[in-house]
Structure formats: C-alpha cells, structure tokens
Design an enzyme around this catalytic site. Structure first.
Site, PDB file in Angstrom:
ATOM      1  N   SER A 209      52.141  44.658  47.120  1.00  0.00           N
ATOM      2  CA  SER A 209      53.401  45.165  46.573  1.00  0.00           C
ATOM      3  C   SER A 209      54.569  44.476  47.284  1.00  0.00           C
ATOM      4  CB  SER A 209      53.441  46.691  46.697  1.00  0.00           C
ATOM      5  OG  SER A 209      54.438  47.243  45.883  1.00  0.00           O
ATOM      6  N   GLU A 338      48.719  48.512  36.857  1.00  0.00           N
ATOM      7  CA  GLU A 338      49.716  48.561  37.926  1.00  0.00           C
ATOM      8  C   GLU A 338      50.799  49.597  37.625  1.00  0.00           C
ATOM      9  OE1 GLU A 338      49.615  46.962  40.718  1.00  0.00           O
ATOM     10  OE2 GLU A 338      48.539  45.077  40.464  1.00  0.00           O
ATOM     11  N   HIS A 430      48.159  50.803  40.802  1.00  0.00           N
ATOM     12  CA  HIS A 430      48.817  49.991  41.821  1.00  0.00           C
ATOM     13  C   HIS A 430      48.313  50.386  43.208  1.00  0.00           C
ATOM     14  CE1 HIS A 430      51.997  47.582  43.546  1.00  0.00           C
ATOM     15  NE2 HIS A 430      52.550  48.605  44.155  1.00  0.00           N
TER      16      HIS A 430
END
Length: 519
Positions: A209, A338, A430
């Site tokens: 991320s 995600e 995610h």
C-alpha cells in the site's frame, strides 16, 4: 452468520490498521550485539535474534521538525533493544511520539560474517497510519528462513510531509520528511547490518500500500541509489500514476500553495518566522488542523510526498518512462479485490460517480461510459473494480516495462481468499497477502490443507526472491516466468499457481492512459 462476518472483518481490520505493537515472545533470552553505532542488548527466541526500538536518526523535534533527519550519534555503553520504540503520531490510541525514528531487526542465529540477504519492509497506512512494530509485520518467521528482516517507523501525516516553502529555502527539499527518514534508515542498514549477519550489498526493499508507494518513489530517487538492489511492490505504485490521492499529488509549486493555506489556519505565514513558530507548536495542535477534502476512501487527504527535484524529479512518470531510475530487480503485483474493503455495503450509483469524478477529473465521463452501473454490475462492484484498477494497480506496468529492460521483473496476481475472512464475502481484499508472506496472525483452525499450502508457496516465493532475485527455488522448474513487455504475463496465485496474461489488460491500459493524461 452476520456476527461471524463482522467478527472476521473486525479481526482483520484490527490486525491491519490498529496501531499496536507486537508482544514479546515467551521465554526470550537476553543477547548482545556490537554494531558500529554502539552495543545493543536484544533477545533470542526460537533460533532468531530480535532487536527492537533501535534509533536510526535523532528525534525530529524542535528545529529538526520539518527538516531532513539527522543521523544518530554512536552511544557509549549498552542500549536496551528489547522494547519497540514509539510510533509516529496518528489517529487512534498507542505509544505515539515525535521521537519515532526507530527500526527493528530479526536475524537468524549466525555470526556477523554470515552475509545473509536483508529485507527492509516499509509499512502501509496511506502515509497517515501504521508502524513497523505491528504484529502483522513481525519478522521472526521470515528470519527463521535465513533472512535478516528490518522494519521501521517514519514520520506520518503533517509531521512527515508538510511541504513548507520556508523549509525548502532552508534545506533545498520539502514535503518528503517521511521518505527522507526511510532513506536514512537504509543508510543505517548499509553501515550497521553486517553486525547482524546481513550483507549490505544484498538489500531488498519492500512495502505494501503506502509502503509500496514509498518503494516506487525510492526506485526513482537519486538519494536511494546504491542502498538496495531489489524491490517488492505490493498493491501500490508511484502516486503520480494513480488516483489514490488526487488532492495530494501536486507539483512543487502547488504543494507550496497547499502548505501556505495550512500556515494560514494557524495565523502564520510560510516564511522563516512562521516556520520557526510552527516548530514550537504542540504536535497535537498541528494534527488537529484538518484539511477540507472530498475524497472517498481509500483515497487519502492531507499531505503526501512532493517531487521537489531533490528526493525525486519534478516529473517522475517521465523519469520512469525514460528509464532514468535505480535499475533494481522487481517483484510486484496486486490482489483481486483491492477495493472491496473500502466500499460501503450499500454503495449507491451516486457514490460511485462521485468517486470517479474525484479520481479521474476530466476523464471521468469516459471512465463512466466504459464502466457503467447496470444490471450486471452494481455500484459496489464497480467501485471495487475501479479502486483496484485506478488506485492500487495503475502504474505497476509502467515500472515493469521499464525495469524489465535492465533487470529481472516478476509480476503476480494474488487471488486466494484469506480463510479467516471468507465469510465476509469481500473476496481477496487489500493487504490480505501480508499474512501469507509473514506467516503471522494465522488462525489454523479455519485453514485447510489448500490454505496452508498456498501460504507455504507464497512465503517461499518471497523468500526465494529476497535470497536469489527469483521467486522460483533454484532447484525447481522455473514456473514463474520473467515479465516480458512484448507479451506481458503474471503469476496467478490461487489454489494452484499458473502463469496468465495480464488480467484485464485492455482496462489497465485504458485507465493508465486516462490517469497519465491528467498529469
């Protein structure tokens, strides 16, 4: 059943986002090491030496606030390294402090001449949350496989990225204090990691991320040249090539304007006098000055890194396209869903349109025409798809195409649902690959043989890449093929691993073109 769904999701959110530190392992035995910076007392547990809370730079307080980090001085005596250091200020409750520039090391029980590969992991959290001491990133299980693991804290939010024009005049850089912290930590690793059995010429930098955004920026930063030879980018690329922070990804001039408005809210000017006053304000007061934003999660408001011509170039996308970057080996990829973690369960078409307008600007109408809400695609499904494509996947192949001209590149598509959250119906969310890689927080009561095998294979692929620059084991068939821009393929990681053409490649190209047109 609904309670079970919430329990699984809440557990995952706690693992992923809550700013807490991993506990010590039972029965840790004291152990000392003598790196150039000064002696440390850490501990030993299950064949791993553990050193927590090692300062890699001086506390960024007073005149060092909104300034590049200053290397820590060598110390006399033995410094305790059995407790994690404070985390950067952020929302929530935790051990927060401006004095947050600490790193942690897990190393196998080997001599200081072992020359093992080193993995430096940069935590995510949108540049506003997270720490290197979160239980999810505990490095013990990777270290048991013959790797020296390093995690770190860096300055977050306003304290980490305020792009003051006065600070630029003072230091020749601005808005990248958190990135400069990471560079400083890498310099510390280069100078000291031999004492922990690591080889400073075999450093892999990885992140997920925002940590992946940071890695992508290090690849284009001349300051990071020679500090690492390999990179791992999980669910994030150069912010300038994504729509994750359209209000934050600014030119140097635009960033100065945004900083000036921040100073105004405190009755100050962005000049030498105002900067001096800002450095004396309590940290909580700076954090309380909120920024107006229309962004929807996972889009992030506030301050982000700035292409200031010092940490990285004014047009980083052009820099990548030209290949004027640090030519490292790359392992990179994304998860199937995600976006699902950030989509309201009752998402409306109006919310979807609002997201696309904020993310794609002048290209929004084209995006909405190509990806309409209809009987086949709900607003929630489209939001998941476009967040995945435009915020957490876009830009990836720009790096792959460029770096593949110089070094080996391997791309993955992680497509296996974490059994602990399967009941939520959110899919491959995610950050869900992190548990498989670090082998932490796994509740084996919910895991069948397939789950455990996928975890073994994923961790082995990361370990092989860190050790050998290749996710395939040296003795096995080279199943995971190198990326080739002429015929791009990626490893599909599910119950079985198979090479496949880049998923939805026409959509990827379409989104990347619209995003780059905006820049």
């Amino acid at each position: 059943m609904e309670d079970n769904k919430l329990t699984g999701l809440n557990r995952w959110l706690s693992d992923f986002l809550t700013p807490v530190s991993a506990p010590q392992w039972p029965g840790e035995i004291p152990h000392e090491v003598d790196p150039p910076i000064g002696k440390l007392r850490g501990s030993r547990s299950d064949g791993v030496y553990i050193y927590r809370g090692i300062p890699y730079a001086q506390p960024p307080v007073g005149t060092r606030r909104f300034a590049p980090p200053v290397p820590v001085h060598p110390w006399e005596g033995i410094k305790d390294a059995t407790q994690f250091g404070p985390m950067s200020y952020q929302d929530g409750e935790g051990n927060f402090s401006e004095d947050c520039l600490y790193l942690n090391i897990w190393s196998p029980e080997v001599s200081n001449t072992a020359a093992l590969p080193v993995y430096v992991f940069i935590h995510g959290g949108g540049y506003v949350l997270g720490s290197g001491s979160q239980p999810l990133y505990e490095g013990k299980h990777l270290a048991q496989q013959g790797i020296v693991v390093v995690t770190l804290n860096y300055r977050l939010g306003t304290l980490g990225f305020l792009p003051s024009a006065a600070a630029y005049e003072e230091h020749g850089t601005t808005g990248n204090w958190g990135l400069l912290d990471i560079v400083s930590a890498l310099e510390w690793v280069k100078e000291n990691i031999r004492a922990f059995g690591g080889d400073p010429s075999r450093v892999t930098v990885g992140g997920e991320s925002a940590g992946s955004y940071a890695v992508s920026t290090l690849i284009v930063s001349p300051l990071a040249k020679g500090l690492f030879d390999q990179a791992i980018m999980q669910s994030g690329s150069l912010p300038n090539a994504t729509a994750v922070a359209p209000e934050n990804v600014l030119s140097l001039e635009q960033a100065h304007g945004k900083a000036s408005r921040f100073f105004d809210k405190l009755g100050l000017k962005d000049d030498a006098k105002g900067l001096a006053a800002l450095r004396e304000e309590p940290a909580y007061k700076l954090l309380a000055v909120s920024a107006q934003s229309t962004l929807q999660p996972p889009q992030v408001a506030g301050f982000w890194p700035v292409p200031d011509g010092h940490v990285y170039h004014a047009d980083p996308i052009e820099t990548v396209a030209k290949g004027e970057i640090n030519p490292v080996r790359l392992l990179a990829g994304f998860n199937t869903d995600e976006g699902s973690l950030f989509v309201p369960p009752d998402a409306t078409e109006q919310q979807y349109v609002s997201l696309i307008n904020s993310a794609f600007g002048d290209s929004a109408a084209e995006v909405l025409q190509r990806f309409p809400v209809n009987m086949e695609h709900s607003a929630a499904a489209r939001m998941n798809q476009l967040i995945t494509l435009g915020l957490l996947r876009s830009g990836l192949y720009l790096y792959a195409d460029t770096l593949a001209r110089h070094r080996e590149v391997y791309i993955y598509h992680f497509d296996y649902v974490d059994p602990d959250i399967a009941a939520t119906g959110l899919g491959v969310i995610h950050g869900s690959e992190l548990k498989f890689i670090f082998n932490n927080l796994i509740d084996h009561d919910n895991w069948n043989d397939d789950s455990i095998q996928v975890a073994r294979e994923v961790q082995s692929a990361w370990i092989n890449f860190i050790k050998f620059g290749n996710p395939n084991a040296p003795s096995e068939n080279q199943l995971w093929q190198k990326y080739d821009s002429a015929s791009p393929q990626e490893m599909h990681i599910a119950e079985e691993r198979t090479m496949q053409p880049v998923l939805d490649r026409d959509d990827v190209v379409f989104i990347n073109q619209r995003l780059q047109r905006q820049r």
